[in-house]
Scaffold this motif. Structure first.
Motif, mmCIF file in Angstrom:
data_model
loop_
_atom_site.group_PDB
_atom_site.id
_atom_site.type_symbol
_atom_site.label_atom_id
_atom_site.label_comp_id
_atom_site.label_asym_id
_atom_site.label_seq_id
_atom_site.Cartn_x
_atom_site.Cartn_y
_atom_site.Cartn_z
ATOM 1 N N ASP A 1 27.456 44.816 -8.243
ATOM 2 C CA ASP A 1 27.039 45.639 -7.340
ATOM 3 C C ASP A 1 27.609 47.019 -7.366
ATOM 4 O O ASP A 1 27.262 48.236 -7.161
ATOM 5 N N ILE A 2 29.061 46.988 -7.644
ATOM 6 C CA ILE A 2 29.866 48.256 -8.014
ATOM 7 C C ILE A 2 29.312 48.955 -9.066
ATOM 8 O O ILE A 2 29.203 50.336 -9.094
ATOM 9 N N ALA A 3 28.979 48.440 -10.012
ATOM 10 C CA ALA A 3 28.599 48.982 -11.621
ATOM 11 C C ALA A 3 27.047 49.843 -11.031
ATOM 12 O O ALA A 3 26.932 50.897 -11.953
ATOM 13 N N THR A 4 26.106 49.401 -10.350
ATOM 14 C CA THR A 4 25.118 50.073 -10.029
ATOM 15 C C THR A 4 25.358 51.489 -9.426
ATOM 16 O O THR A 4 24.632 52.456 -9.686
ATOM 17 N N TYR A 5 26.474 51.818 -9.017
ATOM 18 C CA TYR A 5 27.019 52.918 -8.038
ATOM 19 C C TYR A 5 27.258 54.150 -9.331
ATOM 20 O O TYR A 5 27.264 55.262 -8.933
ATOM 21 N N PHE A 6 27.541 53.596 -10.694
ATOM 22 C CA PHE A 6 27.612 54.721 -11.521
ATOM 23 C C PHE A 6 26.456 55.384 -11.783
ATOM 24 O O PHE A 6 26.752 56.729 -12.061
ATOM 25 N N GLU A 7 25.271 55.293 -11.830
ATOM 26 C CA GLU A 7 24.121 55.719 -11.830
ATOM 27 C C GLU A 7 23.606 56.374 -10.634
ATOM 28 O O GLU A 7 22.623 57.242 -10.718
ATOM 29 N N ASP A 8 24.064 55.920 -9.539
ATOM 30 C CA ASP A 8 23.711 56.379 -8.328
ATOM 31 C C ASP A 8 24.611 57.757 -8.085
ATOM 32 O O ASP A 8 25.715 57.385 -7.465
ATOM 33 N N PRO A 9 23.943 58.852 -7.695
ATOM 34 C CA PRO A 9 24.587 59.835 -7.006
ATOM 35 C C PRO A 9 24.897 59.760 -5.414
ATOM 36 O O PRO A 9 25.836 60.778 -5.063
ATOM 37 N N THR A 10 24.469 58.900 -4.777
ATOM 38 C CA THR A 10 24.889 58.926 -3.505
ATOM 39 C C THR A 10 26.341 58.629 -3.223
ATOM 40 O O THR A 10 26.995 57.912 -4.028
ATOM 41 N N PHE A 11 27.053 59.443 -2.429
ATOM 42 C CA PHE A 11 28.424 59.592 -2.020
ATOM 43 C C PHE A 11 29.410 59.944 -3.062
ATOM 44 O O PHE A 11 30.591 59.720 -2.828
ATOM 45 N N LYS A 12 28.797 60.152 -4.234
ATOM 46 C CA LYS A 12 29.703 60.599 -5.183
ATOM 47 C C LYS A 12 30.516 61.857 -4.615
ATOM 48 O O LYS A 12 29.734 62.698 -4.243
ATOM 49 N N ASP A 13 31.758 61.917 -4.968
ATOM 50 C CA ASP A 13 32.653 63.111 -4.206
ATOM 51 C C ASP A 13 33.584 63.634 -5.268
ATOM 52 O O ASP A 13 34.561 64.369 -4.636
ATOM 53 N N VAL A 14 33.402 63.537 -6.405
ATOM 54 C CA VAL A 14 34.367 64.363 -7.416
ATOM 55 C C VAL A 14 33.615 64.719 -8.761
ATOM 56 O O VAL A 14 32.617 63.639 -9.110
ATOM 57 N N SER A 15 33.767 65.769 -9.372
ATOM 58 C CA SER A 15 33.321 66.173 -10.561
ATOM 59 C C SER A 15 34.291 66.277 -11.626
ATOM 60 O O SER A 15 35.311 66.959 -11.267
ATOM 61 N N PHE A 16 34.045 65.877 -12.657
ATOM 62 C CA PHE A 16 34.585 66.264 -14.038
ATOM 63 C C PHE A 16 34.175 67.018 -15.212
ATOM 64 O O PHE A 16 33.139 66.639 -15.365
ATOM 65 N N PHE A 17 34.676 68.115 -15.469
ATOM 66 C CA PHE A 17 34.096 69.050 -16.382
ATOM 67 C C PHE A 17 34.795 68.968 -17.720
ATOM 68 O O PHE A 17 35.996 69.303 -17.923
ATOM 69 N N ILE A 18 33.858 68.806 -18.546
ATOM 70 C CA ILE A 18 34.562 68.306 -19.859
ATOM 71 C C ILE A 18 33.563 69.243 -21.138
ATOM 72 O O ILE A 18 32.285 68.642 -21.242
ATOM 73 N N ARG A 19 33.980 69.879 -21.768
ATOM 74 C CA ARG A 19 33.179 70.606 -22.805
ATOM 75 C C ARG A 19 31.821 71.230 -22.236
ATOM 76 O O ARG A 19 30.833 71.056 -22.832
ATOM 77 N N ASN A 20 31.787 71.775 -20.986
ATOM 78 C CA ASN A 20 30.311 72.176 -20.598
ATOM 79 C C ASN A 20 29.760 71.018 -20.030
ATOM 80 O O ASN A 20 28.356 71.270 -19.806
ATOM 81 N N LYS A 21 30.004 69.819 -20.144
ATOM 82 C CA LYS A 21 29.664 68.742 -19.272
ATOM 83 C C LYS A 21 29.958 67.989 -18.048
ATOM 84 O O LYS A 21 31.419 68.144 -18.184
ATOM 85 N N GLU A 22 29.415 67.783 -17.168
ATOM 86 C CA GLU A 22 29.733 67.252 -15.871
ATOM 87 C C GLU A 22 29.565 65.701 -15.663
ATOM 88 O O GLU A 22 28.611 65.455 -15.940
ATOM 89 N N PHE A 23 30.632 65.056 -15.131
ATOM 90 C CA PHE A 23 30.414 63.847 -14.822
ATOM 91 C C PHE A 23 30.912 63.679 -13.383
ATOM 92 O O PHE A 23 31.835 64.197 -12.797
ATOM 93 N N THR A 24 29.961 62.974 -12.582
ATOM 94 C CA THR A 24 30.543 62.742 -11.257
ATOM 95 C C THR A 24 30.825 61.162 -10.773
ATOM 96 O O THR A 24 30.467 60.333 -11.622
ATOM 97 N N ALA A 25 31.543 61.028 -9.965
ATOM 98 C CA ALA A 25 32.333 59.795 -9.382
ATOM 99 C C ALA A 25 32.531 59.432 -8.000
ATOM 100 O O ALA A 25 32.333 60.420 -7.131
ATOM 101 N N HIS A 26 33.084 58.349 -7.754
ATOM 102 C CA HIS A 26 33.351 58.208 -6.247
ATOM 103 C C HIS A 26 34.892 57.974 -6.387
ATOM 104 O O HIS A 26 35.472 57.215 -7.090
ATOM 105 N N LYS A 27 35.584 58.857 -5.544
ATOM 106 C CA LYS A 27 36.998 58.704 -5.637
ATOM 107 C C LYS A 27 37.515 57.441 -5.158
ATOM 108 O O LYS A 27 38.622 57.010 -5.816
ATOM 109 N N ASN A 28 36.887 56.787 -4.029
ATOM 110 C CA ASN A 28 37.526 55.419 -3.856
ATOM 111 C C ASN A 28 37.567 54.475 -4.941
ATOM 112 O O ASN A 28 38.458 53.774 -5.110
ATOM 113 N N ILE A 29 36.410 54.424 -5.732
ATOM 114 C CA ILE A 29 36.247 53.478 -6.885
ATOM 115 C C ILE A 29 37.357 53.832 -7.966
ATOM 116 O O ILE A 29 38.219 53.068 -8.390
ATOM 117 N N LEU A 30 37.420 55.045 -8.296
ATOM 118 C CA LEU A 30 38.522 55.583 -9.366
ATOM 119 C C LEU A 30 39.810 55.136 -8.882
ATOM 120 O O LEU A 30 40.517 54.507 -9.621
#
Length: 358
Positions: free
Chosen positions: A185-214
């Motif tokens: 269930d938690i793994a499905t949220y990796f691809e789901d942008p809903t409720f994502k609240d933090v962004s990581f920027f690496i070499r002009n590429k962006e990754f979003t995630a959930h603070k609570n899960i991290l």
């Protein structure tokens, strides 16, 4: 788990037969609620006073959002695995990383017949106020229990007998926190942008995630987010020392607890990322991959990594591999560079070569 005690009241006397204390720490409590769409019960690990005790206990409840002003009830149940008739006194308490213990009813003395549980309930709004639970509270809830069981020949004379109820409510399925269904269930949220609240920027590429899960998986992330919130910083993080493909694999592991298709060349940089963010299981996965995929092409890099991070067994295996293939490596630039930067390796190699000839 203590000395036997003797008690009396106006109608009977009894001896303390056993006592148990247990704390169940539930990390990322709010994330569990978010993923627990079907309102499933979750269950603690089994616990007992002694490892060989046939009587095991466990806690079970449906996680509900803890918020001030709520009129809902939080129900926590205490089960046992044996079918004996016992006299028991139990106490449940809650606490967070920053709060004192919030005790539920501790005078819950009763005869517990086969197929019965002990139930505790409290208004969620009162729980939130007592614990000081708010938006910035560390997302860890601990449920603790203290249990005493007694024996006496006159125990059947007690009158405080609880209502008989079935042991299992078959309408609500039970899952364990470590079950694969919850991880899925938690793994499905990796691809789901809903409720994502933090962004990581690496070499002009962006990754979003959930603070609570991290934060629930990594104390490094938890500390980072607490500091950023206290300093009023935005939820944007620049990462300069990890390649995008490696950072993505690390994020996927955080959500899914596994690594798919780990290439030998990725194990070293992924280990560095796991070490940086204190992901112990991911480090072990990388070490296993490095050990299983030692080759002439990667042995020097593996040896340097093992030496840097004090990975004794991996270092020993890489050294032995290097001795065995020394003739193929001694004239390479990588070998020359390693001996120049780490001269102690040259001495170790000579000693190993000498001992192998004895």
């Amino acid at each position: 788990m203590g000395d036997t005690e003797f008690h009396r009241n106006s109608t009977f006397s009894f001896l303390v037969h056993d006592s148990v204390s247990f704390e169940w720490k539930i990390k990322s409590y709010n994330s569990i609620i978010m993923c627990n769409r079907q309102m499933k019960k979750i269950q603690s690990p089994l616990f007992s006073s002694k490892p060989d005790d046939k009587r095991k206990w466990y806690i079970e409840f449906v996680p509900k959002k803890i918020i001030s002003g709520s009129t809902k009830e939080l129900h926590i149940k205490l089960y046992r695995t044996d079918q004996d008739q016992i006299y028991v006194q139990a106490c449940i308490f809650l606490k967070t990383a920053t709060s004192e213990r919030l005790l539920f009813d501790c005078d819950n003395e009763c005869i517990l017949y086969p197929g019965q549980w002990i139930s505790f309930q409290e208004n969620i709004g009162d729980v939130a106020d007592e614990l000081g639970w708010h938006e910035n509270t560390p997302d860890i809830l601990t449920i603790g229990v203290e249990i005493r069981t007694y024996f006496h020949s006159e125990v059947t004379h007690l009158t405080s007998i609880p209502k008989q109820v079935p042991l299992i409510d078959k309408q609500v399925p039970i899952i364990d926190l470590e079950s694969r269904s919850l991880i899925a269930d938690i793994a499905t949220y990796f691809e789901d942008p809903t409720f994502k609240d933090v962004s990581f920027f690496i070499r002009n590429k962006e990754f979003t995630a959930h603070k609570n899960i991290l934060a629930s998986r990594s104390e490094v992330f938890a500390t980072m987010f607490r500091v950023k919130m206290s300093e009023g910083l935005t939820s944007k993080v620049e990462v300069e020392d990890i390649e995008p493909v490696i950072f993505e694999k690390m994020l996927r592991f955080i959500y899914s607890d596994k690594v798919d298709d780990l290439k030998p060349a990725e194990a070293s940089p992924l280990f560095f990322a796991a070490h940086k963010y204190d992901l112990e299981k991911l480090k072990n996965i990388c070490i296993k991959s490095l050990y299983e995929n030692l080759s002439i092409e990667n042995v020097i890099q593996t040896l340097l990594l093992a030496d840097l991070y004090s990975l004794g067994k991996l270092r020993e295996s890489a050294m032995k591999f290097l001795v065995f293939h020394h003739s193929n490596l001694r004239n390479t630039y990588e070998f020359y560079s390693m001996v120049q930067s780490h001269p102690h390796f040259a001495l170790e190699l000579l000693q190993l070569q000498a001992s192998s000839k004895l």
